[in-house]
Write an enzyme that holds these catalytic residues in place. Structure first.
Site, short mmCIF file in Angstrom:
data_model
loop_
_atom_site.label_atom_id
_atom_site.label_comp_id
_atom_site.label_asym_id
_atom_site.label_seq_id
_atom_site.Cartn_x
_atom_site.Cartn_y
_atom_site.Cartn_z
N ARG A 122 -18.57 2.16 -29.09
CA ARG A 122 -19.06 0.90 -29.63
C ARG A 122 -20.36 0.48 -28.95
O ARG A 122 -21.28 -0.01 -29.58
CB ARG A 122 -17.98 -0.19 -29.46
CG ARG A 122 -18.44 -1.58 -29.79
CD ARG A 122 -18.78 -1.69 -31.27
NE ARG A 122 -19.40 -2.94 -31.63
CZ ARG A 122 -20.71 -3.17 -31.65
NH1 ARG A 122 -21.56 -2.22 -31.28
NH2 ARG A 122 -21.18 -4.33 -32.04
N TYR A 123 -20.41 0.61 -27.63
CA TYR A 123 -21.59 0.20 -26.86
C TYR A 123 -22.39 1.45 -26.49
O TYR A 123 -21.83 2.53 -26.28
CB TYR A 123 -21.17 -0.55 -25.59
CG TYR A 123 -20.33 -1.77 -25.87
CD1 TYR A 123 -20.91 -2.97 -26.30
CD2 TYR A 123 -18.95 -1.73 -25.74
CE1 TYR A 123 -20.14 -4.08 -26.56
CE2 TYR A 123 -18.17 -2.85 -26.00
CZ TYR A 123 -18.77 -4.02 -26.41
OH TYR A 123 -17.99 -5.12 -26.69
N ARG A 126 -21.55 3.45 -23.01
CA ARG A 126 -20.19 3.75 -22.58
C ARG A 126 -19.29 4.05 -23.78
O ARG A 126 -19.58 3.61 -24.90
CB ARG A 126 -19.60 2.61 -21.74
CG ARG A 126 -19.71 1.24 -22.36
CD ARG A 126 -19.75 0.18 -21.25
NE ARG A 126 -19.67 -1.17 -21.80
CZ ARG A 126 -20.74 -1.86 -22.19
NH1 ARG A 126 -21.95 -1.31 -22.12
NH2 ARG A 126 -20.61 -3.08 -22.67
N CYS A 135 3.46 3.90 -23.04
CA CYS A 135 3.38 2.93 -21.93
C CYS A 135 4.76 2.84 -21.29
O CYS A 135 5.77 3.15 -21.93
CB CYS A 135 2.99 1.55 -22.46
SG CYS A 135 1.37 1.59 -23.24
N CYS A 139 3.93 -4.13 -24.02
CA CYS A 139 3.57 -5.56 -23.98
C CYS A 139 3.47 -6.07 -25.41
O CYS A 139 2.75 -5.48 -26.23
CB CYS A 139 2.23 -5.75 -23.29
SG CYS A 139 2.05 -4.76 -21.80
N CYS A 142 -0.02 -6.60 -26.99
CA CYS A 142 -0.96 -5.46 -26.90
C CYS A 142 -1.91 -5.42 -28.10
O CYS A 142 -1.48 -5.56 -29.25
CB CYS A 142 -0.16 -4.17 -26.84
SG CYS A 142 -1.20 -2.70 -26.79
N ARG A 144 -3.43 -2.80 -29.04
CA ARG A 144 -3.35 -1.48 -29.71
C ARG A 144 -1.92 -1.18 -30.15
O ARG A 144 -1.51 -0.03 -30.19
CB ARG A 144 -3.87 -0.38 -28.79
CG ARG A 144 -5.34 -0.46 -28.49
CD ARG A 144 -6.01 0.90 -28.33
NE ARG A 144 -7.41 0.69 -28.03
CZ ARG A 144 -7.91 0.73 -26.79
NH1 ARG A 144 -7.14 1.04 -25.76
NH2 ARG A 144 -9.20 0.51 -26.59
N ASP A 304 -6.83 -11.34 -28.71
CA ASP A 304 -7.45 -10.79 -29.92
C ASP A 304 -6.66 -11.14 -31.18
O ASP A 304 -5.45 -11.40 -31.12
CB ASP A 304 -7.51 -9.25 -29.82
CG ASP A 304 -8.54 -8.81 -28.79
OD1 ASP A 304 -9.51 -9.55 -28.56
OD2 ASP A 304 -8.37 -7.71 -28.23
N ASP A 341 -13.35 -10.99 -27.70
CA ASP A 341 -13.80 -9.77 -28.36
C ASP A 341 -13.90 -10.11 -29.85
O ASP A 341 -12.88 -10.35 -30.51
CB ASP A 341 -12.78 -8.65 -28.12
CG ASP A 341 -13.43 -7.41 -27.56
OD1 ASP A 341 -14.61 -7.16 -27.92
OD2 ASP A 341 -12.80 -6.70 -26.76
N LYS A 348 -18.13 -8.14 -27.22
CA LYS A 348 -17.60 -9.25 -26.43
C LYS A 348 -18.59 -10.40 -26.40
O LYS A 348 -19.80 -10.17 -26.30
CB LYS A 348 -17.36 -8.80 -24.99
CG LYS A 348 -16.19 -7.86 -24.84
CD LYS A 348 -15.96 -7.52 -23.39
CE LYS A 348 -14.97 -6.38 -23.28
NZ LYS A 348 -15.49 -5.12 -23.86
S1 SF4 Z 1 -1.37 -3.79 -23.09
FE1 SF4 Z 1 -0.77 -2.19 -24.59
S2 SF4 Z 1 -1.70 -0.33 -23.81
FE2 SF4 Z 1 -1.69 -1.79 -22.12
S3 SF4 Z 1 0.24 -1.38 -21.03
FE3 SF4 Z 1 0.65 -3.01 -22.47
S4 SF4 Z 1 1.43 -1.97 -24.27
FE4 SF4 Z 1 0.42 -0.43 -23.04
#
Ligand code: SF4
Length: 379
Positions: A122-123, A126, A135, A139, A142, A144, A304, A341, A348
């Site tokens: 994207r940038y 980087r 994971c 979470c 998350c 993603r 997000d 973001d 950002k």
């Molecule tokens: S935020 Fe998403 S990618 Fe990061 S540890 Fe938690 S579940 Fe995994």
């Protein structure tokens, strides 16, 4: 640091009453004994005194994966409706409720900036390489979560990794690679080492940055052996993801120390989460405790616009207010940058309050942290 740890014994005693401390401190035991899927969640809810919640979570469990380490669960206090750790790790029916109009599974348009799966550019200078979609604990906020059940998001096999290195070589302006996922540090060590070897073999790649939540959810996995391996790839930076002071335990501190003693600087990215940390006192405690364990508070992300996380999003004005208070109340080392973001991959944007009230030709007018107005003559 100790008050939460002292209170965090209840679920551990109920779920794993006879566990020996050596097994508890062994990350392999923690991984083998993760609570996963419907069965694991049912056990957790039963012991947390809310078994009836399970029925409302069936759809959510089919849409999004669930797993949590015994260690992270042990940080939960009794009331799972309000506990900051429980809110982050126990699924909610709101994850599959009607999404807000601007929410999407991929609000940052990572797909658009991926020349092929597993690499996001994207940038200019980087790139992000997604090395895993696994994971230790998933979470609920998350950004993603769309990738959790989709292995095709991650490069697999020699040809795919060759494509990654060729892309990096052909874009000589890329000097920094962010190794992300999923959690990169959860990969088998030899496999991760091979990936880091490949990435650092690209002449223009000067710096690696790894994003991990292991110090938060499975700190015993940050072993001396892992640190010795990571150390070989300096300059390497690690971004942790602590969101609440309850997560800064002695175990987390030891994990961070092991990385730091290997010469790896740590900074932290938090997400502002409704009901978890969206108040001044919590963010201040979090940031001051991070400073105490020598982890620099780096970003505070506005949550997000990810489908399945709407219930975590708090008013941006609340975030601004927290940042205003932080400025007057604590040192700059404890103050992260509050950023959004922007959707569509627009990058950002800083949401920092400014003390510069007005800028004229010869005079800049400031408001001090105590609310006084000061004019600074520029000529
Ligand atoms: S935020 Fe998403 S990618 Fe990061 S540890 Fe938690 S579940 Fe995994």
């Amino acid at each position: 640091m100790t008050s939460y740890a002292a209170r965090a014994v209840n679920l551990k005693q109920k779920l794993w009453p006879d566990i020996h401390k050596d097994a508890w401190s062994d990350y392999r035991w923690q991984l083998r004994n993760r609570l996963t899927g419907r069965k694991g969640l049912s056990r957790l809810l039963r012991h947390a005194g809310q078994p009836e919640r399970l029925e409302s979570l069936d759809k959510c469990l089919s849409a999004y994966k669930w797993a949590a380490t015994p260690y992270y669960i042990s940080l939960i206090e009794k009331d799972i409706d309000r506990d900051p750790v429980a809110l982050q790790v126990i699924p909610s029916p709101e994850e599959i409720g009607p999404a807000r109009p601007h929410s999407s599974p991929d609000p940052l348009s990572e797909k658009r900036y991926s020349p092929f799966p597993g690499l996001i550019h994207r940038y200019k200078d980087r790139a992000v390489v997604l090395v895993s979609n696994h994971c230790a604990s998933y979470c609920r906020h998350c950004n993603r979560k769309r990738t959790w059940n989709r292995p095709e998001f991650v490069p697999a096999g020699k040809t795919a990794w060759q494509a990654v290195t060729e892309y990096l070589e052909n874009h000589s302006q890329i000097r920094e690679v962010l190794v992300s996922g999923g959690d990169p540090l959860l990969l088998p060590q030899k496999y991760l080492e091979n990936i880091l070897d490949l990435l650092t073999s690209v002449p223009n790649v000067e710096v690696l940055r790894i994003g991990t939540r292991l110090p938060v959810v499975l700190p015993m996995a940050i072993t001396d052996k892992l640190c010795r391996m990571l150390k070989k790839y300096r300059p390497i930076w690690i971004n942790t993801h602590f969101n609440h002071p309850a997560e800064i335990t002695k175990e987390a501190q030891r994990a961070c120390e092991r990385l730091q003693m290997s010469g790896i600087p740590l900074s932290n990215q938090s997400v502002l989460l409704k009901g978890v940390n969206d108040d001044f006192k919590t963010i201040k405690n979090l940031c001051c405790n991070l400073q105490k364990i020598m982890v620099r508070p780096y970003y505070l992300f506005h949550c997000d616009f990810v489908k399945g996380t709407d219930h975590f999003r708090t008013d941006i004005r609340k975030g601004i207010d927290i940042m205003e208070k932080m400025w007057g109340d604590t040192g700059g080392m404890c103050i992260p940058r509050y950023v959004v973001d922007l959707p569509g991959g627009m990058g950002k944007a800083r949401v920092m309050p400014s003390d510069l009230e007005r800028l004229d030709q010869d005079v800049a007018t400031f408001k001090t942290f105590e609310g006084r107005v000061i004019k600074l003559h520029l000529s």
